[in-house]
Design a protein around this motif. Structure first.
Motif, PDB file in Angstrom:
ATOM      1  N   TYR A   1     -14.314  -9.710  -7.620  1.00 13.07           N
ATOM      2  CA  TYR A   1     -14.012  -9.404  -6.214  1.00 13.07           C
ATOM      3  C   TYR A   1     -15.311  -8.951  -5.525  1.00 13.07           C
TER       4      TYR A   1
ATOM      5  N   TYR B   1      -9.362 -13.773  -6.479  1.00 14.13           N
ATOM      6  CA  TYR B   1      -7.935 -13.437  -6.351  1.00 14.13           C
ATOM      7  C   TYR B   1      -7.163 -13.780  -7.638  1.00 14.13           C
TER       8      TYR B   1
ATOM      9  N   ASN C   1      -6.235 -10.556   6.699  1.00  9.21           N
ATOM     10  CA  ASN C   1      -4.837 -10.517   6.298  1.00  9.21           C
ATOM     11  C   ASN C   1      -3.875 -10.781   7.463  1.00  9.21           C
TER      12      ASN C   1
ATOM     13  N   TYR D   1       0.788  -1.230   0.000  1.00  3.33           N
ATOM     14  CA  TYR D   1       0.000   0.000   0.000  1.00  3.33           C
ATOM     15  C   TYR D   1       0.827   1.290   0.000  1.00  3.33           C
TER      16      TYR D   1
ATOM     17  N   GLY E   1     -13.997  -4.424   5.465  1.00  2.54           N
ATOM     18  CA  GLY E   1     -13.253  -4.883   4.283  1.00  2.54           C
ATOM     19  C   GLY E   1     -12.562  -6.209   4.447  1.00  2.54           C
ATOM     20  N   SER E   2     -12.757  -6.855   5.614  1.00  8.43           N
ATOM     21  CA  SER E   2     -12.083  -8.115   5.898  1.00  8.43           C
ATOM     22  C   SER E   2     -10.559  -7.964   5.938  1.00  8.43           C
ATOM     23  N   THR E   3     -10.091  -6.772   6.283  1.00 10.77           N
ATOM     24  CA  THR E   3      -8.643  -6.587   6.457  1.00 10.77           C
ATOM     25  C   THR E   3      -8.137  -7.484   7.584  1.00 10.77           C
TER      26      THR E   3
ATOM     27  N   SER F   1      -5.204 -14.374   3.208  1.00 13.60           N
ATOM     28  CA  SER F   1      -6.505 -13.734   3.386  1.00 13.60           C
ATOM     29  C   SER F   1      -7.433 -14.792   3.980  1.00 13.60           C
TER      30      SER F   1
ATOM     31  N   PHE G   1      -1.368  -5.785  -8.589  1.00 12.41           N
ATOM     32  CA  PHE G   1      -1.343  -5.374  -7.182  1.00 12.41           C
ATOM     33  C   PHE G   1      -0.260  -6.165  -6.440  1.00 12.41           C
TER      34      PHE G   1
ATOM     35  N   PHE H   1      -5.613  -1.364  -5.401  1.00  8.42           N
ATOM     36  CA  PHE H   1      -6.596  -2.017  -4.545  1.00  8.42           C
ATOM     37  C   PHE H   1      -8.002  -1.460  -4.806  1.00  8.42           C
TER      38      PHE H   1
ATOM     39  N   THR I   1      -5.259  -8.083  -9.904  1.00 10.52           N
ATOM     40  CA  THR I   1      -4.711  -8.609  -8.643  1.00 10.52           C
ATOM     41  C   THR I   1      -3.235  -8.968  -8.820  1.00 10.52           C
TER      42      THR I   1
ATOM     43  N   GLU J   1       0.797 -12.612   0.903  1.00  8.56           N
ATOM     44  CA  GLU J   1      -0.445 -12.332   1.633  1.00  8.56           C
ATOM     45  C   GLU J   1      -1.171 -13.617   2.010  1.00  8.56           C
TER      46      GLU J   1
HETATM   47  C1  AVI Z   1      -7.371  -5.674   1.987  1.00  7.62           C
HETATM   48  N1  AVI Z   1      -7.636  -7.105   1.948  1.00  7.62           N
HETATM   49  C2  AVI Z   1      -8.800  -7.424   2.783  1.00  7.62           C
HETATM   50  C3  AVI Z   1      -7.755  -7.683   0.603  1.00  7.62           C
HETATM   51  C4  AVI Z   1      -8.092  -9.184   0.687  1.00  7.62           C
HETATM   52  O1  AVI Z   1      -9.057  -9.586   0.049  1.00  7.62           O
HETATM   53  O2  AVI Z   1      -7.426  -9.896   1.408  1.00  7.62           O
HETATM   54  C5  AVI Z   1      -6.480  -7.474  -0.172  1.00  7.62           C
HETATM   55  C6  AVI Z   1      -6.488  -8.173  -1.500  1.00  7.62           C
HETATM   56  N2  AVI Z   1      -5.562  -8.974  -1.938  1.00  7.62           N
HETATM   57  C7  AVI Z   1      -5.868  -9.403  -3.136  1.00  7.62           C
HETATM   58  N3  AVI Z   1      -7.046  -8.907  -3.477  1.00  7.62           N
HETATM   59  C8  AVI Z   1      -7.441  -8.118  -2.466  1.00  7.62           C
END
Ligand code: AVI
Length: 323
Positions: free
Chosen positions: A58, A210, A170, A41, A165-167, A286, A220, A49, A217, A284
């Motif tokens: 998404y 994803y 992560n 970020y 946002g379901s952060t 999720s 990103f 994002f 993505t 990451e």
């Molecule tokens: C910010 N976060 C909740 C997103 C997720 O879905 O985990 C980040 C993301 N990574 C890939 N797409 C979105």
């Protein structure tokens, strides 16, 4: 009043670069290479994002926005007469506008967006100030995984830490619990933590979310490499890494990786890192959650609002919505 609250100390630009470098050296020096998703970020990554949030695959943002739209009044009804809304990882604050407008000038003491992407945060704050002219925006450029700086609470408003946002997904489960406990302490005795989580669902839906057809993505994911080139004097060929994301059902999480397409060596701030062909950097997790079957759940999470078909319960200290 339109004053800006700025956190000082560890979040200043110089030390942010230093922390990025230290994390990269540690993460890429480990036997299984990893990088924290927080380094996605910068301004470019925050904009990518935002683009992800608009993708047909998404569903997370769209679904949550739907929940907030249809329940905004009900959600803020529990927040009290005077509220300061704190949002860790605010990004573009898209969903929050609805709640701020629902609170209105009488109940909303201040909005405190906290974000690691300083430039993006400044743009968000400026936009909000023009969109909602009565709103007092007190932004804090900070890494909320390290600190949650709060401005003085002049009018004894109730602190609501809003984490949509379901952060939370992560974070690995033990870190997620620690983070929520910290938010709870920051909110204080009469405060609230309001959480949005993504639920487990058909793996094909998760996989598509994803692995979007337009490859946003992937861009990103690769932005963290581009950022190393921009900020850490690295020489990474973005084409030599592949975006790889999959749902791992045992842990109930998406894993996102950057896989080296060949045996190679990259240089970052004068240091060398070797990759075997097929070796990955995990960038990451999720995590996807289950709705608790009873309200004795360890994390004391409660699900008040969710998409149709899900159960709804509540506790006094926290509320959540799930999609
Ligand atoms: C910010 N976060 C909740 C997103 C997720 O879905 O985990 C980040 C993301 N990574 C890939 N797409 C979105």
């Amino acid at each position: 009043s339109q004053e800006a609250f700025e956190s000082r100390g560890p979040s200043s630009a110089g030390s942010a670069r230093q922390r990025f470098l230290v994390d990269v050296i540690e993460g890429l020096g480990a036997p299984r290479k990893t990088l924290s998703p927080k380094w996605f970020y910068d301004r470019a990554g925050s904009l990518l994002f935002d683009a992800i949030c608009e993708l047909p695959e998404y569903y997370v943002t769209r679904t949550e926005l739907g929940i907030v739209k249809s329940h905004a009044r009900e959600i803020v009804a529990h927040w009290g007469d005077r509220v300061r809304l704190v949002e860790p990882g605010a990004g573009s604050s898209t969903k929050t506008t609805l709640l701020l407008e629902e609170l209105g000038p009488t109940r909303c003491s201040a909005y405190v967006p906290v974000d690691i992407a300083r430039e993006h945060l400044a743009a968000t704050a400026a936009r909000l100030r023009t969109e909602i002219e009565w709103l007092r925006v007190l932004s804090a450029a900070a890494d909320f995984t390290v600190e949650l700086p709060l401005p003085p609470n002049d009018d004894n408003a109730r602190t609501v830490v809003y984490f949509p946002g379901s952060t939370i997904g992560n974070f690995e489960p033990h870190d997620a619990e620690r983070l929520l406990a910290r938010f709870g302490r920051a909110a204080g005795k009469n405060g609230l933590v309001v959480l949005g989580v993504d639920l487990k669902k058909d793996p094909a839906i998760l996989h598509a979310a994803y692995n979007d057809a337009q490859g946003v993505t992937g861009q990103f994911n690769k932005n963290v490499l581009a950022r190393m080139n921009r900020e850490l004097d690295a020489n990474i060929d973005l084409g030599s890494f592949a975006h790889y994301a999959f749902y791992e059902p045992t842990h109930g999480r998406i894993e996102m990786h950057l896989v080296s397409r060949k045996r190679q060596m990259i240089t970052i701030a004068g240091r060398r890192f070797h990759f075997r062909e097929g070796e990955s950097i995990r960038t990451e997790y999720s995590y996807k959650y289950d709705l608790p079957r009873s309200n004795t759940s360890r994390a004391r999470l409660a699900f008040r609002w969710s998409t149709p078909g899900s159960t709804t319960t509540s506790t006094s200290r926290s509320s959540s919505f799930a999609c």
